[in-house]
Design a protein around this motif. Sequence first.
Motif, mmCIF file in Angstrom:
data_model
loop_
_atom_site.group_PDB
_atom_site.id
_atom_site.type_symbol
_atom_site.label_atom_id
_atom_site.label_comp_id
_atom_site.label_asym_id
_atom_site.label_seq_id
_atom_site.Cartn_x
_atom_site.Cartn_y
_atom_site.Cartn_z
ATOM 1 N N ALA A 311 0.823 -1.213 0.000
ATOM 2 C CA ALA A 311 0.000 0.000 0.000
ATOM 3 C C ALA A 311 0.856 1.261 0.000
ATOM 4 N N SER A 312 1.955 1.256 0.740
ATOM 5 C CA SER A 312 2.801 2.451 0.814
ATOM 6 C C SER A 312 3.519 2.723 -0.496
ATOM 7 N N LYS A 313 3.804 1.677 -1.268
ATOM 8 C CA LYS A 313 4.414 1.885 -2.595
ATOM 9 C C LYS A 313 3.399 2.429 -3.589
ATOM 10 N N ASN A 314 2.172 1.950 -3.479
ATOM 11 C CA ASN A 314 1.134 2.370 -4.417
ATOM 12 C C ASN A 314 0.500 3.708 -4.055
ATOM 13 N N ASP A 315 0.453 4.010 -2.756
ATOM 14 C CA ASP A 315 -0.189 5.255 -2.308
ATOM 15 C C ASP A 315 0.454 5.686 -0.990
ATOM 16 N N ALA A 316 1.598 6.333 -1.100
ATOM 17 C CA ALA A 316 2.371 6.728 0.087
ATOM 18 C C ALA A 316 1.588 7.681 0.978
ATOM 19 N N ALA A 317 0.819 8.576 0.378
ATOM 20 C CA ALA A 317 0.050 9.541 1.164
ATOM 21 C C ALA A 317 -1.005 8.832 1.999
ATOM 22 N N LEU A 318 -1.641 7.814 1.427
ATOM 23 C CA LEU A 318 -2.658 7.059 2.165
ATOM 24 C C LEU A 318 -2.017 6.339 3.351
ATOM 25 N N ALA A 319 -0.884 5.694 3.118
ATOM 26 C CA ALA A 319 -0.206 4.985 4.201
ATOM 27 C C ALA A 319 0.185 5.943 5.321
ATOM 28 N N LYS A 320 0.660 7.112 4.951
ATOM 29 C CA LYS A 320 1.035 8.110 5.959
ATOM 30 C C LYS A 320 -0.173 8.535 6.787
ATOM 31 N N GLU A 321 -1.311 8.724 6.128
ATOM 32 C CA GLU A 321 -2.524 9.117 6.832
ATOM 33 C C GLU A 321 -3.026 7.998 7.747
ATOM 34 N N LEU A 322 -2.936 6.763 7.274
ATOM 35 C CA LEU A 322 -3.373 5.643 8.097
ATOM 36 C C LEU A 322 -2.476 5.478 9.323
ATOM 37 N N ASP A 323 -1.186 5.644 9.139
ATOM 38 C CA ASP A 323 -0.266 5.591 10.286
ATOM 39 C C ASP A 323 -0.681 6.624 11.340
ATOM 40 N N LYS A 324 -0.971 7.813 10.861
ATOM 41 C CA LYS A 324 -1.340 8.907 11.760
ATOM 42 C C LYS A 324 -2.646 8.607 12.499
ATOM 43 N N GLN A 325 -3.655 8.168 11.775
ATOM 44 C CA GLN A 325 -4.970 7.968 12.377
ATOM 45 C C GLN A 325 -4.991 6.768 13.326
ATOM 46 N N PHE A 326 -4.283 5.710 12.979
ATOM 47 C CA PHE A 326 -4.194 4.576 13.902
ATOM 48 C C PHE A 326 -3.518 5.008 15.204
ATOM 49 N N ALA A 327 -2.433 5.775 15.083
ATOM 50 C CA ALA A 327 -1.705 6.237 16.272
ATOM 51 C C ALA A 327 -2.590 7.118 17.152
ATOM 52 N N GLU A 328 -3.350 8.011 16.530
ATOM 53 C CA GLU A 328 -4.201 8.916 17.298
ATOM 54 C C GLU A 328 -5.334 8.165 17.997
ATOM 55 N N LEU A 329 -5.891 7.161 17.330
ATOM 56 C CA LEU A 329 -6.964 6.392 17.949
ATOM 57 C C LEU A 329 -6.422 5.545 19.105
ATOM 58 N N ARG A 330 -5.249 4.944 18.923
ATOM 59 C CA ARG A 330 -4.639 4.183 20.017
ATOM 60 C C ARG A 330 -4.389 5.077 21.226
ATOM 61 N N LYS A 331 -3.891 6.271 20.970
ATOM 62 C CA LYS A 331 -3.603 7.211 22.053
ATOM 63 C C LYS A 331 -4.886 7.595 22.786
ATOM 64 N N LEU A 332 -5.947 7.858 22.033
ATOM 65 C CA LEU A 332 -7.218 8.239 22.639
ATOM 66 C C LEU A 332 -7.780 7.102 23.487
ATOM 67 N N LEU A 333 -7.700 5.886 22.987
ATOM 68 C CA LEU A 333 -8.185 4.744 23.758
ATOM 69 C C LEU A 333 -7.440 4.608 25.081
ATOM 70 N N GLY A 334 -6.169 4.963 25.055
ATOM 71 C CA GLY A 334 -5.366 4.890 26.268
ATOM 72 C C GLY A 334 -5.900 5.760 27.389
ATOM 73 N N ASP A 335 -6.617 6.803 27.049
ATOM 74 C CA ASP A 335 -7.185 7.701 28.069
ATOM 75 C C ASP A 335 -8.278 7.023 28.895
ATOM 76 N N TYR A 336 -8.802 5.921 28.404
ATOM 77 C CA TYR A 336 -9.912 5.257 29.076
ATOM 78 C C TYR A 336 -9.497 3.951 29.750
ATOM 79 N N ARG A 337 -8.200 3.726 29.818
ATOM 80 C CA ARG A 337 -7.705 2.525 30.497
ATOM 81 C C ARG A 337 -7.889 2.647 32.004
ATOM 82 N N GLU A 338 -8.095 1.498 32.611
ATOM 83 C CA GLU A 338 -8.254 1.452 34.059
ATOM 84 C C GLU A 338 -7.665 0.118 34.530
ATOM 85 N N GLY A 339 -6.515 0.184 35.195
ATOM 86 C CA GLY A 339 -5.824 -1.035 35.588
ATOM 87 C C GLY A 339 -5.371 -1.803 34.362
ATOM 88 N N ASP A 340 -5.677 -3.098 34.315
ATOM 89 C CA ASP A 340 -5.305 -3.932 33.166
ATOM 90 C C ASP A 340 -6.350 -3.883 32.054
#
Length: 376
Positions: A311-340
């Motif tokens: 995907a990154s070879k065929n559409d580098a901009a898309l891969a960059k955007e997906l990297d960004k959005q996955f990271a942001e969603l993971r970070k947001l989910l982390g705000d709702y963690r409680e213990g394990d």
Amino acid sequence: MRVLRSSAVAVVAAATALTAVSGCAEKSDTKGADTVRVKATDDKCEVSTTSFPAGHVKIAVENKGSKVTEVYVYAPGDRIVTERENIGPGTKAEITATIKAGAYEIACKPGMKGDGIRQKITVKGEGAAPKSDPELDKAVAEYRKYVQAQADETIPAAEKFAEAVKKGDLDEAKKLYAPSRVGWERTEPVAESFGDIDPKVDVREDGLEKDQKWTGWHKLEKSLWDEKKIDEDDKKLADQLMTDLKDWQKRVGTAEITPTSMANGAKELLDEVATGKVTGEEERYSHTDLVDFQANVEGAEKSYELLKPVASKNDAALAKELDKQFAELRKLLGDYREGDGFKAYDSVGKDDRKKLSDAVNALAEPLSKLAGAVVK
């Protein structure tokens, strides 16, 4: 989680009753693919052609109705070949799929409920076979291993949950409920592709068909949290859950997996989050939605990471955007963690749910383009 599919008789009846708008498939912007256009309304599912060549196919959906809809391609037995959920009124969606020669049905589901308005289609064998790509072949092989591993790891976790239910240990069963579902939630599109397993193990009460017996995780969830008791029927259902999950475990290796099904499956997992987890509908009694949410995102990201080299070879901009959005969603989910684990979802306020919904939508839009990027 999907609602139960109809019987074969109902499938044929629905398809026969529909009058199609037939024509020729149009050439799409996706290299080597034709476009099949689907116009969905509240009472019709018009398909531009009922016969097209096998191979990479683009399905362009336009929802001209007043209800949110979803579109499926079904193989015999209601096996899901590809799907797209959560298509809002007045919006469009594109699905790129790899479809072999054979007989299928396209279904539109206004309101995202029921068996849908169906149209029989024929995929002809004269289409050019997709060229083999060593990187994509590797991605599919690694994903097969991942899906099988998730099924294998689910069995012992579910067995612990089932044993707690059979012992009548309410508190222990509650503790083990959410962890028993993680492997399923990570790979749910593959499990759903078989058509008959999901309705047995993951159907909610409002997804039941007439005269269908309610079985699976969510029936036990209601007993544990809403009824606050375990009866003899629940103990039998725990055994039935294990029988059905072991059936899934054995059949996972036979699933049809392609690069486009991996990409579309990742989008389906985000749709699951948007339509069930963010709303709190999926785990309405246990409020363990954020555990499912996390598992869905992990499964989607696994598919993406395996497809990323191409995907990154065929559409580098898309891969960059997906990297960004996955990271942001993971970070947001982390705000709702409680213990394990995570906070109970009924403690997550309206504003926070909106933040989660916005983050899911921000990821879902570029993720819908992943299938097109891997077959360019």
